[in-house]
Design a protein around this motif. Structure first.
Motif, mmCIF file in Angstrom:
data_model
loop_
_atom_site.group_PDB
_atom_site.id
_atom_site.type_symbol
_atom_site.label_atom_id
_atom_site.label_comp_id
_atom_site.label_asym_id
_atom_site.label_seq_id
_atom_site.Cartn_x
_atom_site.Cartn_y
_atom_site.Cartn_z
ATOM 1 N N ILE A 109 -14.847 16.944 -47.041
ATOM 2 C CA ILE A 109 -15.227 16.153 -45.956
ATOM 3 C C ILE A 109 -15.281 14.687 -46.625
ATOM 4 C CG2 ILE A 109 -16.278 17.842 -44.756
ATOM 5 C CD1 ILE A 109 -19.010 17.030 -45.821
ATOM 6 N N PHE A 110 -15.268 13.491 -45.716
ATOM 7 C CA PHE A 110 -15.905 12.342 -46.208
ATOM 8 C C PHE A 110 -16.719 11.684 -45.002
ATOM 9 C CE2 PHE A 110 -11.530 13.426 -47.344
ATOM 10 C CZ PHE A 110 -11.322 13.018 -48.880
ATOM 11 N N SER A 111 -17.953 11.469 -45.777
ATOM 12 C CA SER A 111 -18.859 11.181 -44.701
ATOM 13 C C SER A 111 -20.069 9.872 -45.180
ATOM 14 C CB SER A 111 -19.838 12.516 -44.440
ATOM 15 O OG SER A 111 -20.721 12.217 -43.429
ATOM 16 N N ASP A 112 -20.856 9.951 -44.394
ATOM 17 C CA ASP A 112 -22.090 8.917 -44.923
ATOM 18 C C ASP A 112 -23.479 9.228 -44.085
ATOM 19 O OD1 ASP A 112 -21.945 7.827 -42.211
ATOM 20 O OD2 ASP A 112 -20.492 6.368 -42.876
ATOM 21 N N ALA A 113 -24.356 8.917 -44.608
ATOM 22 C CA ALA A 113 -25.612 9.143 -44.009
ATOM 23 C C ALA A 113 -26.616 7.801 -44.136
ATOM 24 C CB ALA A 113 -26.270 10.192 -44.641
#
Length: 652
Positions: free
Chosen positions: A140-144
């Protein structure tokens, strides 16, 4: 060399040590602040990582996966960063796909950043973390969003606004999917029981091969005759023979049981066999030893005292005596069964369910060894149909020796990949196998002899057939040196990218593809062809594995080339969108996410339409947005091919 007990010890230890081995967010983030002085603070970011997933560190070499990175609003104006981010301890291993050492975190990661305030009135800081996380199937490639309170209050993330432009661009991301209920179906179709049955079958096959060796085959008629003639009556003889077979299975199963009682196992240890250079070199040496023992240059045995003690104990009579008879067989036949069992298990076990796979494989092996003793006790007349012991069993051992030698070079090739020596490129590895199987063909044709070979009077049909098959395999290997995909050997030779001649292409395997959904959709409509929507990433290991090991198989490649419009959307593409294409998107949770890069756009596109964030992820659909099947992810060749074929046929 009569005994190689130290080699056995190392072999069993290394094999067993390697066999130990959700929905929702794979990584969740929390923040806190530690005050150092009135103007100095330490921002603390903690990541909780789902089991079997790992998060990459902030320092990744160029060309590797996406590193974890942090940005903080107001830097340089309201505060300044003091030094680099300090990370908790990470694991470091070599990655075959990226050809570099990579560091990552399991279960938990803590990041600390010291700051000095420039604005004394500052009470809160907003931040953003961008990261990549992977398990053994997908990434997964994500941000927060992150929020830090400096005054002890509650830290709340400041929400962005969704203006009219953002609302319009957000709406364009949403697809009006037909057959959307297919998204609820299992996209993996992965049945763990089926996987265990496959391992059982592999172990069973190995046991059948072991039956044909001189260590085991002559024991069948002798043991069955003993039970049927010395048990008083036929019924008791049959019962004892069946019990003898059951104990053989039990003895092999017992070898795997200790690993089911270990509570805490590092999941990454299951990958050590493919990444640890010294372990692979050790396996190379061990399997060469096995090979030359099969060639007849020395005998590989357990200490003779073990067999003598078990043989003595077998005279106790009753159930206990039968158990020790079975244990005696397991010990005295080790020189033939050990290498076969070890080769099959090491070659077939994966990173999933290690202890259960070990049990399944060993059970299949033991069951195959035990089955003849029970069957021939039930039907003693069948003993007359058994071939006589003789030189053919020596031939079987020598052939197994060549197979062990070929497998040994597989492990040495792994070490070469790990260290990037550049010695065993794909063509070189295949060339070595060409030599090994050419020598095997010459041996079967009677042109080569080994120490325990007797005079060869004539070549039997089976020996000639095997020799021809070996020669044909040599031709097949030679074709691989000149570019053939060798689908029968998928996963054994070094990957296609590790080649003397490397080719660069904008699309996987030189296929025609689109990297923008709207452009690909327009082409699909113009050509009236279904779409293969490929959610992938530049830094996605398993995406590359699918492309190299599954897409490259001719029948799959033909489906991709002829029947589909390939749209590959890279969710980790850091290239910024044009200013007028950047927008804020409000998620269902209420969070507003800023879409400023190509990767963020396609990651959001995947999440809102297909409710997932993992890659590789494949959708087949018509240009009219009708899904043609349930989604697929990391898959085997046959499953993936049948999925593509079914989708293509449904629109014809």
């Amino acid at each position: 060399m009569k005994k190689l007990f130290p080699v056995l010890t190392v072999f069993l230890f290394t094999i067993f040590s390697q066999l130990l081995s959700a929905q929702g967010e794979q990584v969740s983030w929390s923040t806190s602040v530690e005050k150092i002085s009135d103007a100095e603070y330490e921002l603390v970011m903690k990541a909780s990582i789902v089991e079997n997933w790992h998060l990459y560190t902030t320092d990744i070499p160029e060309g590797g996966p996406i590193p974890t990175s942090f940005t903080f609003e107001g830097e340089g104006e309201d505060f300044k960063l003091e030094g680099e981010i300090v990370e908790s301890e990470a694991h470091t291993e070599y990655d075959n796909i990226f050809e570099m050492e990579l560091s990552f975190f399991d279960r938990e990661a803590v990041f600390r950043q010291k700051i000095t305030l420039l604005n004394p009135e500052l009470s809160a800081i907003q931040g953003l973390v961008e990261y990549q996380a992977c398990d053994d199937k997908s990434c997964i490639f994500s941000d927060a969003d992150l929020a830090f309170s400096l005054d002890g209050g509650k830290a709340e993330v400041k929400q962005l606004e969704v203006d009219d432009k953002s609302a319009q661009l957000s709406e364009k991301l949403k697809l009006d999917l037909k057959n959307a209920e297919l998204l609820l179906e299992s996209d993996q179709r992965h049945d763990q029981n089926a996987g265990l049955l496959s391992i059982f079958a592999i172990g069973f096959l190995g046991g059948l091969i072991a039956l044909l060796t001189p260590c085991v085959f002559p024991m069948i008629p002798l043991t069955v005759s003993f039970f049927t003639k010395h048990s008083g009556n036929r019924k008791k003889g049959v019962t004892n023979a069946v019990l003898y077979g059951a104990f053989i299975v039990l003895i092999y199963v017992l070898l795997s049981l200790p690993f089911h009682f270990l509570d805490s196992i590092d999941p990454e240890i299951l990958n050590t066999i493919s990444t640890n250079v010294w372990l692979n070199v050790a396996f190379f040496v061990i399997f060469v030893f096995f090979a030359f023992s099969f060639f007849g240059y020395y005998e590989l045995t357990l200490p003779s005292s073990w067999g003598n003690k078990m043989d003595s104990a077998s005279g106790a009579g009753g159930v206990i005596g039968i158990f020790f008879m079975a244990l005696t067989l397991a010990i005295v036949s080790f020189s033939c069964t050990g290498p076969i069992l070890g080769s099959l298990l090491v070659g077939s076990l994966t990173a999933e369910g290690g202890a259960m796979q070990l049990t399944a494989g060993i059970t299949g092996f033991g069951f195959a060894l035990a089955l003849p003793f029970a069957l021939f006790a039930l039907f003693p007349n069948w003993l007359n149909s058994l071939p006589r012991s003789g030189g053919w069993m020596t031939t079987v051992k020598v052939v197994l020796g060549f197979l062990e030698l070929a497998l040994a070079f597989k492990f040495l090739s792994n070490a070469d990949l790990v260290q990037h020596w550049g010695i065993f490129k794909r063509e070189i590895f295949l060339g070595i196998w060409v030599v090994i199987f050419a020598l095997m063909a010459l041996y079967l044709f009677g042109k080569i002899r080994f120490p325990h070979d007797g005079p060869l009077k004539k070549l039997g049909f089976l020996r000639i057939s095997t020799a021809i098959l070996s020669a044909a395999f040599v031709v097949y290997l030679v074709s691989g040196i000149f570019g053939n995909n060798l689908k029968l050997l998928s996963g054994f030779p070094p990957p296609a990218f590790y080649s003397v001649k490397q080719q660069e292409s904008d699309c996987p395997l030189g296929l025609n593809c689109f990297k923008d959904f709207d452009e690909g959709l327009e082409y699909a409509r113009a050509n009236n062809k279904p779409i293969l929507l490929d959610f992938t990433g530049w830094a996605c290991v398993n995406c590359r594995k699918m492309e190299e090991n599954v897409w490259s198989v001719p029948k799959v490649y033909e489906q991709l080339r002829d029947n589909y419009v390939l749209i590959s959307l890279y969710v980790d593409d850091r290239k910024e969108l044009p200013e007028d294409k950047q927008f804020n998107f409000q998620m269902e949770s209420g969070r507003v996410k800023k879409i400023r890069t190509i990767g963020e756009k396609w990651a959001t596109f995947q999440a809102i339409n297909f409710q997932t964030a993992s890659q590789p992820y494949y959708i087949i659909m018509t240009p009219e947005m009708e899904l043609l099947g349930a989604p697929q992810q990391y898959s085997d060749t046959d499953t993936y091919y049948n999925w593509l074929k079914s989708g293509a046929e449904s629109v014809q």
